[in-house]
Design a protein around this motif. Sequence first.
Motif, mmCIF file in Angstrom:
data_model
loop_
_atom_site.group_PDB
_atom_site.id
_atom_site.type_symbol
_atom_site.label_atom_id
_atom_site.label_comp_id
_atom_site.label_asym_id
_atom_site.label_seq_id
_atom_site.Cartn_x
_atom_site.Cartn_y
_atom_site.Cartn_z
ATOM 1 N N TYR A 84 0.563 80.043 93.700
ATOM 2 C CA TYR A 84 0.853 80.533 92.551
ATOM 3 C C TYR A 84 0.829 80.233 90.667
ATOM 4 C CZ TYR A 84 2.024 82.838 96.608
ATOM 5 O OH TYR A 84 1.819 83.214 97.693
ATOM 6 N N SER A 144 -7.502 81.961 95.989
ATOM 7 C CA SER A 144 -7.602 82.873 96.365
ATOM 8 C C SER A 144 -6.904 84.230 95.430
ATOM 9 C CB SER A 144 -6.661 82.719 97.775
ATOM 10 O OG SER A 144 -7.479 82.575 99.045
ATOM 11 N N ARG A 153 -11.734 83.230 100.444
ATOM 12 C CA ARG A 153 -11.069 81.885 101.344
ATOM 13 C C ARG A 153 -11.284 80.012 100.866
ATOM 14 N NH1 ARG A 153 -7.116 82.307 101.912
ATOM 15 N NH2 ARG A 153 -7.001 81.308 103.834
ATOM 16 N N THR A 159 -5.213 77.206 95.053
ATOM 17 C CA THR A 159 -6.442 77.977 95.228
ATOM 18 C C THR A 159 -6.926 79.259 94.693
ATOM 19 O OG1 THR A 159 -6.383 79.943 97.093
ATOM 20 C CG2 THR A 159 -4.257 79.998 95.961
ATOM 21 N N SER A 174 -5.945 77.227 100.506
ATOM 22 C CA SER A 174 -5.392 76.249 100.560
ATOM 23 C C SER A 174 -4.705 76.307 102.204
ATOM 24 C CB SER A 174 -4.521 76.769 99.280
ATOM 25 O OG SER A 174 -3.484 77.647 99.780
ATOM 26 N N ASP A 225 2.095 72.678 96.706
ATOM 27 C CA ASP A 225 1.440 73.451 97.050
ATOM 28 C C ASP A 225 1.402 74.041 95.719
ATOM 29 O OD1 ASP A 225 1.311 76.293 97.493
ATOM 30 O OD2 ASP A 225 1.807 75.723 99.708
HETATM 31 C C1 PLP Z 1 2.842 79.421 99.188
HETATM 32 C C2 PLP Z 1 1.266 79.890 99.478
HETATM 33 N N1 PLP Z 1 0.624 78.341 99.905
HETATM 34 C C3 PLP Z 1 -0.329 78.814 100.180
HETATM 35 C C4 PLP Z 1 -0.885 80.091 101.029
HETATM 36 C C5 PLP Z 1 -2.159 80.526 101.594
HETATM 37 O O1 PLP Z 1 -3.088 81.026 100.672
HETATM 38 P P1 PLP Z 1 -4.412 80.575 100.613
HETATM 39 O O2 PLP Z 1 -4.939 80.670 102.295
HETATM 40 O O3 PLP Z 1 -5.667 82.231 100.568
HETATM 41 O O4 PLP Z 1 -5.664 80.394 99.754
HETATM 42 C C6 PLP Z 1 -0.563 81.158 100.115
HETATM 43 C C7 PLP Z 1 -0.972 82.338 100.799
HETATM 44 O O5 PLP Z 1 0.376 83.628 100.743
HETATM 45 C C8 PLP Z 1 1.341 80.980 99.816
HETATM 46 O O6 PLP Z 1 1.249 82.212 99.871
#
Ligand code: PLP
Length: 393
Positions: A198, A227, A235, A225, A80, A195
């Motif tokens: 989580y 991830s 990724r 995400t 993300s 965003d």
């Molecule tokens: C709040 C938040 N947004 C986005 C991300 C980006 O994560 P990713 O690129 O792995 O989806 C993170 C990663 O720690 C995050 O804590």
Amino acid sequence: MISLAAGFTDSASLPVAEARELLQEILRSPKTGRSALQYGTTAGDPLLRRLTAERLHAADGASTSDGRYSPERLLITNGSQQLLYLVAEALCDPGDIVLLEDPTYFVYLGIAQSHGLRGRGIPLRDDGLDVAQLERTLEALRRRGDLPRVKLLYVVTYHQNPTGITTTFEKKVRALELLRRYEKAAGHPIYLLEDAAYRELRFAGPPVRSALAAGDPARVIYAGTFSKPFATGARLGFGLLPPALFAAAVRIKGNHDFGSANLLQHLLARALASGRYDEHLALIARRYARKAATMTAALRAHFPASVRWHAPAGGLYVWVQLPQRINAGLKSKFFTEALANDVLYVPGEICYADDPSRRRPRNELRLSYGDASLAGIRAGIAALGRVARRHLL
Ligand SMILES: Cc1ncc(COP(=O)(O)O)c(C=O)c1O
């Protein structure tokens, strides 16, 4: 060194066997193997886009059929993180203002800085963004003639990084209404960038709908995400964007990379379709619940009573607030002593935008239970507690 700093996920439960089986399935037949090993499209694998859009729709329990969860608006990205970057690139010019939570995801502050953006912090309450303060900030910006520089409000709405706070659906609705109200004076749309990194790491409390489920989703950009819930190393993340922004983001992403790794997208699509993704989520929810409980029990046992924190209901973090007079910032004695005791944490001060309208607090710590073992969590918190007691005497 015990790291309670990094936002890494639990290494021990990463889905190694599941990924091996799924990759073997993909590469077993020349047909599926070739399609996974060829270039894909910039917007992403059609099956993964469809499954992701359906998943979002179901998570919001939405009954609409107005296209707000259409796979046509869904862009697969390299984490993300890339989506957040693409949105800044598509929407913002140097000198623009981004409204964000105070504190916020500190890596986003890096994206904002690299685009020459000014951050304006909106405080957080236990149930999310302080919407009354958002209104006061918008009004102050309007009076100063700064509204035309405001392009978006960035909010980490689920088990926020760094505080663990979840914003209620009602607050998202009110924030969207406010942004709409001030658009006229801005002269352009002001987006809410949600965003939800989580969202799927919830182990307590009720589910909360996303801003996409609000009355008018035309101003919502949703970042998600794969991830944190599945494999950070794959990724893969995604965005659901209003059509005009979707086109701009795809154009920019095409210039970056022609699309995210096709093989890994096929892996994720199979993980979702086969149910292995959901099985994995259930497993890690139990693990994180146990780790979070271990961390908060250790905090209770080892920290002075004047220290505050919330028991998380999901995500990877506990946000610890020391009394205001204690400096736990990057250059503090507290931080150096923690390091000397082999514990690393994220100083809360780096999670605050460079906003001249308020002082940056230095009395906070972000602690992660993501990748630390239970024994590591206990030992790390005990060591930090000793440092805290010395400073609080
Ligand atoms: C709040 C938040 N947004 C986005 C991300 C980006 O994560 P990713 O690129 O792995 O989806 C993170 C990663 O720690 C995050 O804590």
